[in-house]
Scaffold this active site. Structure first.
Site, mmCIF file in Angstrom:
data_model
loop_
_atom_site.group_PDB
_atom_site.id
_atom_site.type_symbol
_atom_site.label_atom_id
_atom_site.label_comp_id
_atom_site.label_asym_id
_atom_site.label_seq_id
_atom_site.Cartn_x
_atom_site.Cartn_y
_atom_site.Cartn_z
ATOM 1 N N ASN A 250 79.851 58.173 28.525
ATOM 2 C CA ASN A 250 80.126 56.799 28.141
ATOM 3 C C ASN A 250 79.136 55.828 28.779
ATOM 4 O OD1 ASN A 250 81.223 54.300 27.580
ATOM 5 N ND2 ASN A 250 83.322 54.892 28.003
ATOM 6 N N ASP A 251 79.251 55.632 30.084
ATOM 7 C CA ASP A 251 78.418 54.630 30.745
ATOM 8 C C ASP A 251 76.927 54.927 30.629
ATOM 9 O OD1 ASP A 251 80.773 53.370 31.524
ATOM 10 O OD2 ASP A 251 80.934 54.624 33.311
#
Lengths: 483, 117
Positions: free
Chosen positions: A403-404
């Protein structure tokens, strides 16, 4: 001449061990020679341990009567400690590797601290230099022990939330000052011969107690995402403590091995911190994510869910696919299924590459290990700087459980807490599929604009189940074509 | 003959400096793909502390010293053995395309596939 033989043997084996450690670490710089590197280092360790029993020939008069018991205790400790750790190291899942490294590292720190304790309680450290070095080694070793145990507990999920209290850092600073004060007082008492306020043994116990508490307090407020950097710092610190105790014991093998690890660990810490776009002091002293958490920029677009099978078939007819795996893939134990899917794509003539972010997984390089475990050859695995320009030419970027590390906010949004972190440019691909368990946020707790982008579609579900469906769909395609 | 070297003052500092420099240079050449095995490998190397633990335990003359010395050897042995076990396991997994294990696996997958067809 005869009494010299044990001493000479120890000298030669320690020299050989120091050489083998450095030679082994050097060979670890390539995946091809790395297995022989750890073997060389292991050989060095083995001969050094066996030779160390020759110290039995040179013990002082006070320890002579206890020698048989001490030798027995040493063998017992080696068998129990070594056996338990060997067994656990062979058995644990690769996903739990970071916490195992933390645990073994804490043990090393504890051993260095314990050696210092024997020297201090036995009043064996002579001269102010030796005494000061012993105390510094004891302090670092003890902090490394308790800090590593907290890091282990955090990574293992025993401690879930970072503990943050107002004024914590000032309090930690006070604990450190008190520890240093006690250490200084011990040196003063021993050097001046003045009568201490407390019994010497209580002073030493207090010193160790404070050091252990400091290690705990220092590590508690640090978030789980930063633990790899913290473990790397403690790894370097343990090395330093071992080197210092080596000086106290006048053992060059310990001095060299400890200092090599101290320097190597420091460099590795800096590399990791750089990959996360944080400074080391920033990791230790600031509470990441606490400040800018609630600043969500306006994100345009919507989340577009898609069926796993459709996404799988789309990739089957693509010509270039780049896969971005994250910890979510490992958490779902989906690596084997992923490689099975990749092999299907490759058989259909699709060019598949893996793109690894430096902090993918819970520790730099962990994702490489997890993919290697599943059988993925490392020549289709690429690091960030080598593959980032390829995304623009890719038909599909498949983001699984990450995600990040693909959040464009790191590139564009100055108010984002991850602004400036190098990211994988998955959003530049013609099509992006994101496999995710649900609509939640990532480890850093930040919205991801990529998921709302026009070229991005979401495949919801457990990574392993999703990949299973993709495989089924692509296989089904082969069947109907044959029929 | 005297084999004991006295490592005091500047001699010790020289050893520390050179060893530190060696560690820095050795690790500088390691690719990111090997960072985890490397961290675990360097973690193994400081397991040499067990040798110091054995020295301290053999020279122990009180029960307290024996107990702490035992603790030192126990932890040091854990550091060394555990560090070796996990590093060795990780490194054994790395392989290139077309290596033996890879071939065996893909042949297996192919066989399964054709059977289905």
């Amino acid at each position: 001449m005869l009494p010299m033989i044990p001493q000479l043997t120890i000298g030669v084996t320690d020299l050989a061990a120091a050489f083998l450690f450095m030679y082994g670490l050097k060979r670890m710089s390539s995946p091809v020679t790395a297995p022989s590197g750890i073997f060389a280092a292991g050989l060095g360790m083995l001969v050094a341990i066996l030779a160390s029993f020759l110290y039995a020939f040179s013990v002082g008069a006070a320890a002579k009567p206890h020698l048989p018991i001490n030798v027995g205790l040493a063998v017992l400790a080696l068998v129990v400690g070594g056996g338990a750790a060997w067994w656990s190291g062979r058995k644990v899942a690769m996903t739990t590797m970071p916490q195992m490294v933390a645990l073994y590292n804490g043990m090393g720190g504890g051993a260095a601290g314990a050696i210092a304790a024997v020297e201090l309680f036995g009043g064996k450290a002579q001269g102010s230099t030796q005494l000061v070095v012993t105390l510094i080694g004891a302090l670092i070793g003890a902090v490394s022990l308790s800090g590593s145990l907290i890091a282990w507990a955090k990574l293992d999920g025993v401690i879930k939330k970072p503990l943050r209290v107002w004024g914590q850092q000032a309090f930690n600073g006070c604990v450190m000052l008190v520890t240093l004060g006690i250490g200084g007082y011990i040196v003063f008492v021993v050097q001046s011969g003045a009568a201490p306020l407390l019994a010497m043994s209580s002073l030493i116990t207090l010193f160790f107690g404070c050091a252990l508490v400091f290690g705990i307090l220092m590590t508690l407020p640090i978030g789980g995402a930063d633990m790899p950097v913290v473990i790397s710092i403690y790894n370097a610190l343990t090395g330093l403590a071992v080197g210092l105790e080596g000086f106290v014991l006048q053992n060059p093998a310990l001095m060299i091995a400890g200092m090599v690890v101290g320097a190597a660990g420091t460099l590795l810490t800096l590399l990791m911190a750089k990959a996360m776009n944080r400074s080391v002091s920033n990791v230790i002293f600031t509470n990441f994510g606490a400040a800018a958490k609630h600043k969500h920029g306006a994100i345009k677009g919507s989340l577009k869910p898609v069926q796993a099978g459709d996404a799988g078939i789309f990739m089957r007819y693509a010509s270039k696919v780049i896969i971005v795996p994250g910890y979510g893939l490992a958490a779902a134990q989906g690596q084997q299924k992923l490689y099975e899917f990749v092999k299907l794509l490759q058989a259909a003539g699709v060019e598949v590459k893996f793109a690894i972010h430096p902090v993918a997984g819970r520790m730099p390089g962990q994702m490489d290990v997890l993919l290697a475990e599943a059988g993925v050859p490392y020549d289709i695995i690429f690091q960030l700087e080598d593959i980032n320009d390829d995304f623009a030419a890719a038909d599909v970027a498949l983001v699984i459980g990450a995600n990040d590390v693909v959040n464009p906010a790191a590139r564009d949004d100055k108010s984002s807490p991850i602004f400036g972190m190098p990211i994988l440019n998955a959003d530049k691909a013609k099509k992006v599929y994101v496999v995710k368990r649900g609509e939640g946020k990532g480890y850093a707790d930040i919205e991801n604009a990529l998921f709302y982008a026009d070229n991005c579609e979401m495949v919801y579900g457990d990574a392993q189940a999703v990949l299973g469906k993709m495989i089924e769909a692509v296989r089904g395609l082969g069947l109907s074509a044959a029929a | 003959m005297e084999f004991q070297i006295a490592m005091t003052g500047f001699v010790a500092l020289y050893i520390f400096m050179l060893a530190g420099f060696a560690g820095w240079v050795i690790i500088g050449g390691v690719p990111a793909i090997l960072h985890t095995p490397l961290m675990s490998g360097s973690n193994f190397v400081h397991g040499i502390v067990v040798v110091g633990g054995i020295f301290a335990l053999l020279n122990a003359s009180t029960v307290l010293e024996q107990a702490i010395g035992f603790f030192a050897v126990l932890l040091g042995a854990g550091n060394a053995a555990g560090g070796y076990a996990v590093t060795d396991r990780m490194l054994a997994m790395f392989q290139v395309s077309g290596s033996k294990r890879h071939h065996a696996k893909s042949r297996h997958a192919k066989a399964k596939h054709t059977r289905k067809v």
